[in-house]
Design an enzyme around this catalytic site. Structure first.
Site, PDB file in Angstrom:
ATOM      1  N   CYS A 127      34.131  23.417  52.843  1.00  0.00           N
ATOM      2  CA  CYS A 127      34.754  22.116  53.120  1.00  0.00           C
ATOM      3  C   CYS A 127      34.410  20.960  52.188  1.00  0.00           C
ATOM      4  O   CYS A 127      35.295  20.151  51.892  1.00  0.00           O
ATOM      5  CB  CYS A 127      34.468  21.720  54.555  1.00  0.00           C
ATOM      6  N   LYS A 138      36.836  11.997  59.407  1.00  0.00           N
ATOM      7  CA  LYS A 138      36.360  13.353  59.103  1.00  0.00           C
ATOM      8  C   LYS A 138      36.199  13.534  57.584  1.00  0.00           C
ATOM      9  O   LYS A 138      35.162  13.994  57.109  1.00  0.00           O
ATOM     10  CB  LYS A 138      37.338  14.385  59.679  1.00  0.00           C
ATOM     11  N   GLU A 187      36.206  18.277  63.766  1.00  0.00           N
ATOM     12  CA  GLU A 187      34.968  18.993  64.093  1.00  0.00           C
ATOM     13  C   GLU A 187      33.893  18.689  63.048  1.00  0.00           C
ATOM     14  O   GLU A 187      34.160  18.721  61.860  1.00  0.00           O
ATOM     15  CB  GLU A 187      35.266  20.507  64.139  1.00  0.00           C
TER      16      GLU A 187
HETATM   17  P1  NAD Z   1      38.955  30.084  58.913  1.00  0.00           P
HETATM   18  O1  NAD Z   1      39.727  30.507  57.732  1.00  0.00           O
HETATM   19  O2  NAD Z   1      37.626  30.717  59.217  1.00  0.00           O
HETATM   20  O3  NAD Z   1      39.856  30.274  60.245  1.00  0.00           O
HETATM   21  C1  NAD Z   1      41.177  29.900  60.349  1.00  0.00           C
HETATM   22  C2  NAD Z   1      41.894  30.991  61.156  1.00  0.00           C
HETATM   23  O4  NAD Z   1      43.208  30.525  61.487  1.00  0.00           O
HETATM   24  C3  NAD Z   1      42.089  32.295  60.395  1.00  0.00           C
HETATM   25  O5  NAD Z   1      41.470  33.356  61.117  1.00  0.00           O
HETATM   26  C4  NAD Z   1      43.631  32.473  60.340  1.00  0.00           C
HETATM   27  O6  NAD Z   1      44.038  33.823  60.453  1.00  0.00           O
HETATM   28  C5  NAD Z   1      44.062  31.665  61.544  1.00  0.00           C
HETATM   29  N1  NAD Z   1      45.453  31.223  61.522  1.00  0.00           N
HETATM   30  C6  NAD Z   1      46.187  30.730  60.479  1.00  0.00           C
HETATM   31  N2  NAD Z   1      47.419  30.396  60.898  1.00  0.00           N
HETATM   32  C7  NAD Z   1      47.486  30.687  62.225  1.00  0.00           C
HETATM   33  C8  NAD Z   1      48.484  30.555  63.223  1.00  0.00           C
HETATM   34  N3  NAD Z   1      49.699  30.049  62.941  1.00  0.00           N
HETATM   35  N4  NAD Z   1      48.205  30.961  64.487  1.00  0.00           N
HETATM   36  C9  NAD Z   1      46.991  31.470  64.809  1.00  0.00           C
HETATM   37  N5  NAD Z   1      45.988  31.607  63.897  1.00  0.00           N
HETATM   38  C10 NAD Z   1      46.241  31.222  62.634  1.00  0.00           C
HETATM   39  O7  NAD Z   1      38.784  28.509  58.795  1.00  0.00           O
HETATM   40  P2  NAD Z   1      37.636  27.590  59.446  1.00  0.00           P
HETATM   41  O8  NAD Z   1      36.425  27.606  58.603  1.00  0.00           O
HETATM   42  O9  NAD Z   1      37.541  27.921  60.899  1.00  0.00           O
HETATM   43  O10 NAD Z   1      38.296  26.148  59.265  1.00  0.00           O
HETATM   44  C11 NAD Z   1      39.387  25.746  60.055  1.00  0.00           C
HETATM   45  C12 NAD Z   1      39.581  24.255  59.875  1.00  0.00           C
HETATM   46  O11 NAD Z   1      38.433  23.553  60.352  1.00  0.00           O
HETATM   47  C13 NAD Z   1      39.753  23.808  58.420  1.00  0.00           C
HETATM   48  O12 NAD Z   1      40.666  22.746  58.393  1.00  0.00           O
HETATM   49  C14 NAD Z   1      38.374  23.309  58.036  1.00  0.00           C
HETATM   50  O13 NAD Z   1      38.424  22.316  57.048  1.00  0.00           O
HETATM   51  C15 NAD Z   1      37.881  22.708  59.332  1.00  0.00           C
HETATM   52  N6  NAD Z   1      36.417  22.695  59.489  1.00  0.00           N
HETATM   53  C16 NAD Z   1      35.665  23.760  59.114  1.00  0.00           C
HETATM   54  C17 NAD Z   1      34.280  23.745  59.330  1.00  0.00           C
HETATM   55  C18 NAD Z   1      33.416  24.912  58.947  1.00  0.00           C
HETATM   56  O14 NAD Z   1      32.205  24.796  59.054  1.00  0.00           O
HETATM   57  N7  NAD Z   1      33.945  26.029  58.510  1.00  0.00           N
HETATM   58  C19 NAD Z   1      33.690  22.641  59.956  1.00  0.00           C
HETATM   59  C20 NAD Z   1      34.504  21.575  60.341  1.00  0.00           C
HETATM   60  C21 NAD Z   1      35.875  21.611  60.104  1.00  0.00           C
HETATM   61  C1  UGA Z   2      29.398  20.475  56.358  1.00  0.00           C
HETATM   62  C2  UGA Z   2      29.018  19.251  57.192  1.00  0.00           C
HETATM   63  O1  UGA Z   2      27.603  19.163  57.258  1.00  0.00           O
HETATM   64  C3  UGA Z   2      29.592  19.361  58.603  1.00  0.00           C
HETATM   65  O2  UGA Z   2      29.310  18.166  59.335  1.00  0.00           O
HETATM   66  C4  UGA Z   2      31.109  19.551  58.515  1.00  0.00           C
HETATM   67  O3  UGA Z   2      31.666  19.718  59.808  1.00  0.00           O
HETATM   68  C5  UGA Z   2      31.414  20.775  57.676  1.00  0.00           C
HETATM   69  O4  UGA Z   2      30.811  20.609  56.358  1.00  0.00           O
HETATM   70  C6  UGA Z   2      32.873  20.993  57.448  1.00  0.00           C
HETATM   71  O5  UGA Z   2      33.660  20.095  57.571  1.00  0.00           O
HETATM   72  O6  UGA Z   2      33.153  22.148  57.113  1.00  0.00           O
HETATM   73  P1  UGA Z   2      28.520  22.979  56.150  1.00  0.00           P
HETATM   74  O7  UGA Z   2      29.316  22.992  54.898  1.00  0.00           O
HETATM   75  O8  UGA Z   2      28.709  24.071  57.113  1.00  0.00           O
HETATM   76  O9  UGA Z   2      28.796  21.612  56.966  1.00  0.00           O
HETATM   77  O10 UGA Z   2      26.964  22.942  55.800  1.00  0.00           O
HETATM   78  P2  UGA Z   2      25.977  21.797  55.254  1.00  0.00           P
HETATM   79  O11 UGA Z   2      24.710  21.914  55.976  1.00  0.00           O
HETATM   80  O12 UGA Z   2      26.610  20.476  55.234  1.00  0.00           O
HETATM   81  O13 UGA Z   2      25.715  22.274  53.752  1.00  0.00           O
HETATM   82  C7  UGA Z   2      26.729  22.217  52.760  1.00  0.00           C
HETATM   83  C8  UGA Z   2      26.126  22.556  51.413  1.00  0.00           C
HETATM   84  O14 UGA Z   2      25.265  21.511  50.959  1.00  0.00           O
HETATM   85  C9  UGA Z   2      25.263  23.821  51.419  1.00  0.00           C
HETATM   86  O15 UGA Z   2      25.484  24.548  50.243  1.00  0.00           O
HETATM   87  C10 UGA Z   2      23.855  23.284  51.467  1.00  0.00           C
HETATM   88  O16 UGA Z   2      22.905  24.163  50.946  1.00  0.00           O
HETATM   89  C11 UGA Z   2      24.003  22.042  50.609  1.00  0.00           C
HETATM   90  N1  UGA Z   2      22.978  21.000  50.884  1.00  0.00           N
HETATM   91  C12 UGA Z   2      22.885  20.434  52.114  1.00  0.00           C
HETATM   92  C13 UGA Z   2      22.153  20.583  49.848  1.00  0.00           C
HETATM   93  O17 UGA Z   2      22.240  21.075  48.712  1.00  0.00           O
HETATM   94  N2  UGA Z   2      21.226  19.596  50.100  1.00  0.00           N
HETATM   95  C14 UGA Z   2      21.105  19.020  51.319  1.00  0.00           C
HETATM   96  O18 UGA Z   2      20.248  18.113  51.473  1.00  0.00           O
HETATM   97  C15 UGA Z   2      21.959  19.444  52.350  1.00  0.00           C
END
Ligand code: NAD
Ligand code: UGA
Length: 461
Positions: free
Chosen positions: A274, A218, A159
């Protein structure tokens, strides 16, 4: 017949991602599950567990129609044809690879659950961000534990949404990656998932590739994005020392179409759940592959980010006559970026901790982060309850936070900070009133005309 979907993990990714699938594909039944009852109750209520612009409307339109939230994980697994694994993959805190490697315990336990309860064949989709070749381990677990006659196909579908813009990112993604084994069955599974996305994503944006490329892409994308921020932040230090202006340097570089303007905004340091986690994961992977130079290269991106936070904290202390003991510092913004209530790895946490350790009394205002979260975040940095009670106040408005303060520090780029009545704020502050803009969002000239002493990241005084 439209496939049924289940998502394990109702967090920042599982929730919005699968809610958008349900919204865009009314024929597809989507069940999002979590082990956390409170989280599921919130998804079923009017107060969703995460703040994300546009999310309420998407959930309201689909919930109860073809979108369901439940803790009944086993039933949801059994009913589904496609299962997204969207659980957390935090950095390991102990054991092998502590501080670097991703903790895959949640992925493994979700995978084992699928194997244990599935009574029909499934396509299992890695949505969580994982180290390269995790799909192999998932496949081994599924195959070793499945019942006779049941087949599991594994896909990688990472994602790329960013928090604060999750819904628009999901509605109009730059690309959707689907990695599979290069077998007939793998390609068939790939096509099934592609057919779901093709309900709203143009065909040319749905990219298929091999599993390992998809997993590594990713980590690579996050590492490259974070590297750009660390690069501009490294330049911001040179700007401060030379009189160059980091906004101008960023603008000049970004006009080169080979570089482009995005992700070149200097800041007090990147945060979020992340970037740091995924780069450390890449560092660990490189080391495990006996590539120490590659590991050191990526590690430097995180080291530079830590340096930026500590450099900015020091600048605040220096400007306030080398001591902030018992001074009041107003912290504007605690989320890791605007338009989210998420504080994971927020630079504001490090800054607040540094200020408290210097003996300051800090007053925090954030429009979306609530006090219990702030207390948890600061406790995790080692601030004791006594210190917290003595040194930290949470304000309901930025005006309250700044009242009687010696300095304001902008940590998050919330739009509302641009339009505050700074004359009113100035009048209530101790003099000289200092303002530190860690996000380059304010009009420095106007602030100086009011009387503020202004310091901005990447600009000399
Ligand atoms: P999160 O902690 O918000 O959510 C994860 C959820 O999974 C929790 O609510 C937890 O209770 C649940 N969980 C754990 N084990 C489980 C199980 N066995 N069955 C059902 N539920 C279970 O995490 P997130 O931010 O959603 O991130 C999830 C993944 O996506 C991570 O690997 C992260 O790196 C990736 N990711 C996050 C973002 C982001 O913006 N947060 C963007 C891209 C990718
Ligand atoms: C980031 C990536 O942008 C997503 O594509 C990815 O899916 C995600 O991580 C993930 O894997 O979790 P996110 O962390 O939600 O998304 O937000 P960003 O907009 O990337 O910002 C990350 C951090 O960098 C923030 O603290 C932001 O303020 C900072 N940032 C961003 C800067 O300091 N300068 C910039 O020019 C851009």
């Amino acid at each position: 017949m439209a496939p049924k979907i289940c998502c394990l993990g109702a967090g920042y990714v599982g929730g919005p991602t699968c809610a958008v699938i349900a919204y865009k594909c009314p024929d597809v039944q989507v069940t999002i599950c979590d082990l956390n009852q409170a989280r599921i109750d919130a998804w079923n209520s009017d107060h969703l567990p995460i703040f994300e612009p546009g999310l309420d409307d998407v959930v309201k339109a689909a919930r109860g129609r073809n979108l369901f939230f439940t803790t009944e994980v086993d039933r949801a697994i059994n009913e589904a044809d496609l299962i997204f694994v969207s659980v957390n993959t935090p950095t390991k805190k102990s054991g092998m690879g502590a501080g670097f490697a991703a903790d895959l315990a949640y992925v493994e336990s979700a995978t084992r659950r699928i194997a244990a309860v599935a009574t029909s064949s499934k396509i299992v989709i890695e949505k969580s961000t994982v180290p390269c070749r995790t799909a192999e381990s998932m496949r081994a677990i599924l195959e070793a534990n499945s019942r006779d006659g049941i087949r599991f196909d594994i896909l990688s579908n990472p994602e790329f949404l960013a928090e604060g813009t999750a819904i628009s990112d999901l509605m109009k993604p730059d690309r959707v990656l689907i990695g599979s084994l290069e077998t007939d069955e793998g390609r068939k599974a790939q096509a099934t998932l592609a057919s779901v996305y093709s309900n709203w994503v143009p065909k040319e944006k749905i990219i298929t590739m091999n599993l390992w490329s998809s997993e590594l892409s990713k980590l690579a994308a996050n590492a490259i994005l974070a590297q750009r921020i660390s690069s501009i932040n490294a330049l911001s230090a040179i700007c401060e020392a030379t009189g160059a202006d980091v906004d101008e340097v960023s603008y000049a570089c970004g006009l080169d179409t080979r570089i482009g303007p995005k992700f070149l905004k200097a800041s007090v340091g990147f945060g979020g759940s992340c970037f740091q986690k995924d780069i450390l994961n890449l560092v660990y992977l490189s080391e495990s592959l006996h590539l120490p130079e590659v590991a050191a290269y990526w590690h430097q991106v995180v080291i530079m980010n830590e340096y930026q936070k500590s450099r900015f904290s020091q600048r605040v202390v220096k400007r306030l006559f080398n001591t902030i003991t018992n001074k009041k510092v107003a912290v504007f913004g605690f989320a890791f970026k605007k338009d989210t209530g998420d504080t994971r790895e927020s630079a504001a946490i490090t800054l607040a901790n540094n200020f408290i350790k210097e003996g300051a009394n800090i007053c925090i205002y954030d429009p979306k982060v609530e006090e219990p979260q702030i207390a948890i975040d600061l406790a995790e940095t080692g601030i004791s309850t006594a210190e917290y009670q003595k040194r930290v106040t949470i304000s309901k408005t930025p005006y309250d936070a700044a009242n009687g303060a010696d300095a304001i520090v902008i940590c998050t780029e919330w739009d509302e900070f641009k339009t505050l009545d700074y004359e009113k704020i100035y009048a209530t502050m101790n003099k000289p009133a200092c303002l530190f803009d860690g996000r380059l969002i304010l009009d420095t000239k106007k602030l100086r005309a009011i009387g503020f002493q202004v310091e901005v990241i990447g600009k000399s005084v």
